[in-house]
Design an enzyme around this catalytic site. Sequence first.
Site, PDB file in Angstrom:
ATOM      1  N   LYS A 207       0.842  -1.199   0.000  1.00 24.40           N
ATOM      2  CA  LYS A 207       0.000   0.000   0.000  1.00 24.40           C
ATOM      3  C   LYS A 207       0.880   1.253   0.000  1.00 24.40           C
ATOM      4  O   LYS A 207       0.683   2.159  -0.778  1.00 24.40           O
ATOM      5  CB  LYS A 207      -0.911  -0.044   1.235  1.00 24.40           C
ATOM      6  CG  LYS A 207      -1.867   1.120   1.339  1.00 24.40           C
ATOM      7  CD  LYS A 207      -2.848   0.894   2.487  1.00 24.40           C
ATOM      8  CE  LYS A 207      -3.622   2.157   2.793  1.00 24.40           C
ATOM      9  NZ  LYS A 207      -4.571   1.972   3.899  1.00 24.40           N
ATOM     10  N   GLY A 268      -5.021  -2.166   5.050  1.00 22.54           N
ATOM     11  CA  GLY A 268      -4.184  -3.284   4.581  1.00 22.54           C
ATOM     12  C   GLY A 268      -4.829  -4.630   4.822  1.00 22.54           C
ATOM     13  O   GLY A 268      -4.935  -5.472   3.927  1.00 22.54           O
ATOM     14  N   ARG A 269      -5.310  -4.858   6.053  1.00 22.99           N
ATOM     15  CA  ARG A 269      -5.855  -6.183   6.375  1.00 22.99           C
ATOM     16  C   ARG A 269      -7.265  -6.383   5.831  1.00 22.99           C
ATOM     17  O   ARG A 269      -7.861  -7.440   6.028  1.00 22.99           O
ATOM     18  CB  ARG A 269      -5.793  -6.419   7.888  1.00 22.99           C
ATOM     19  CG  ARG A 269      -6.452  -5.364   8.732  1.00 22.99           C
ATOM     20  CD  ARG A 269      -6.046  -5.492  10.201  1.00 22.99           C
ATOM     21  NE  ARG A 269      -6.546  -4.382  11.009  1.00 22.99           N
ATOM     22  CZ  ARG A 269      -5.924  -3.223  11.162  1.00 22.99           C
ATOM     23  NH1 ARG A 269      -4.796  -2.983  10.523  1.00 22.99           N
ATOM     24  NH2 ARG A 269      -6.439  -2.281  11.923  1.00 22.99           N
ATOM     25  N   HIS A 385      -4.486 -33.638  17.374  1.00 14.29           N
ATOM     26  CA  HIS A 385      -3.320 -34.428  17.773  1.00 14.29           C
ATOM     27  C   HIS A 385      -2.228 -33.544  18.362  1.00 14.29           C
ATOM     28  O   HIS A 385      -1.084 -33.969  18.484  1.00 14.29           O
ATOM     29  CB  HIS A 385      -2.794 -35.214  16.568  1.00 14.29           C
ATOM     30  CG  HIS A 385      -3.780 -36.249  16.116  1.00 14.29           C
ATOM     31  ND1 HIS A 385      -3.718 -37.560  16.536  1.00 14.29           N
ATOM     32  CD2 HIS A 385      -4.888 -36.151  15.340  1.00 14.29           C
ATOM     33  CE1 HIS A 385      -4.731 -38.229  15.999  1.00 14.29           C
ATOM     34  NE2 HIS A 385      -5.460 -37.390  15.280  1.00 14.29           N
TER      35      HIS A 385
END
Length: 549
Positions: A207, A268-269, A385
């Site tokens: 950006k 940005g996000r 797991h």
Amino acid sequence: MITAPETSKPWAALRTHHEALAGIHLRDLFAEDPARFERYSFEACDLFLDYSKQRVDDETMSLLHALADSVDLHAAIERMYTGEKVNNTESRAVLHVALRNRSNLPIRVDGQDVMPAVNDVLARMRAFTTAVREGHWRGYTGQRIRTIVNIGIGGSDLGPAMVTAALHAYHQPGLQAYFVSNLDFTHIDETLESLDPETTLFIVESKTFTTQETLTNARTARAWLVRNLKDEAAVAKHFVAVSTNRDQVASFGIDPANMFEFWDWVGGRYSLWSAIGLPIAVMVGMDRFEQLLNGAHAMDEHFRTAPWQRNMPVLMGLLGVWYVNFFGAATHAVLPYDYGLRHFPAYLQQLEMESNGKRVTRHGEVVGYKTCPIVWGAPGNNGQHAFYQLMHQGTRLIPADFIVPVKHKHDDLAHQNAVLANALAQTEALMRGRTAAQARSELEAAGFSGELLDSAVPHRVLPGNQPTSTIVYDRLTPKVLGELIALYEHKVFVQSAIWGINAFDQWGVELGKQLVKVILPELTGAEPVTGHDASTNGLIEYVRQRRAR
Ligand code: G6Q
């Protein structure tokens, strides 16, 4: 008049209500109400949400809705959608909804409709990605592009990388995508190792076009290309940029004709819907990229118009507040049972924690309550797991979202059914647990008796009562993925509105960037380093000595 959340009536009522509900086990809530699943589940767009395994009843929900009203959530949503500068600390509008505004109705910033510019960039993206995919855009030596390498970090990496992986089923055969973000030379080096410069296209996404990690990696990639193709002129055919900063793009050496623009009102996000989505569009084609936008738009409409009772982002946001502020939950787990969503938890970590990891209100007062929880997670079966033990028998309350497709990319029913069974088994086990009496009788049936039986029982008890939501969809299509991402974006917005914070700035990341500028020259300097605390001074000196050895 909007009151601070913790001084509002619903907040006080939720506190009292929490005291009453905290001691009740989910097992009992299910036993009391056979219609609990029907009551606490609904569909929005292509997503189904079951929140009946949450520690709530009707009173909880109506108090949470009252809490949303007390901060005038509806008005906050409208302010964002209509281009008000809701990012007040940067004086910016926040319009990721405009990037996927498929209705095309005008959305104005400072009186100017942004939709023509949005549509222009989409048209340029279509032309460019089609040219690459059909082989009209060729490398410097005339070869077809076979590999794209996205260079970016944070919002210019996590979103496009997550979506590109999620939509693998739709990739064009013969095209490969790589995402380079880490500043360690190893990342770019290991990526370039196997690549052919003649068929590789770099997409430099930033950006600001001032980000150290991205520019350092882009320079390395550029040098690699020129070294191999032996001509500076090759850069024009192998580098494109996505940015808001035309001057910096030009001074880096990328022709602004090869730059795709976006705007300061795209955070940005929240930017994967903009030209930052270019690598996605190259890999899956522009039609599918637009289906992703369609999905997000459908969720945007749902969020803006659905009543709180049936509003999925509002509901998920409020449930998060319920656990953080009343139960004291410190974390929130996201557990996708869809391999395509393996990068979704990492993507959400930025979305949620960079947005709502704030300690002052929009007006700068220090908050008197907790805000964003620590968001974490991993694909379901792998998590089972690894860390689920702590969820089943640890000492913490861990609310979790289970994300479960009915069908996977491949029609292999053996895999699909096993995955589904695991997801459902885990939410049941987390909710119900295993009582001492159950543990005892299971052990007796297995032949335990006497002291051995008594000592084994406590280790087999699972308290249960861990709250989960289950989000179900048919298959991870571009549209469904768009809905899912937008769901979480809006959930984050809801929480920011309740907490009274600005979800769209990130001042906390600046200090480290400033200190880098001080420390970088010190690492190679000869002068003693004294300007920091003893630890930092000591570490700089130690690293210098160690390197000199
Ligand atoms: C996102 C943040 C941050 C940003 C990166 C990259 O909301 O602002 O993650 O995306 O720092 O920034 P540039 O795109 O400017 O390189």
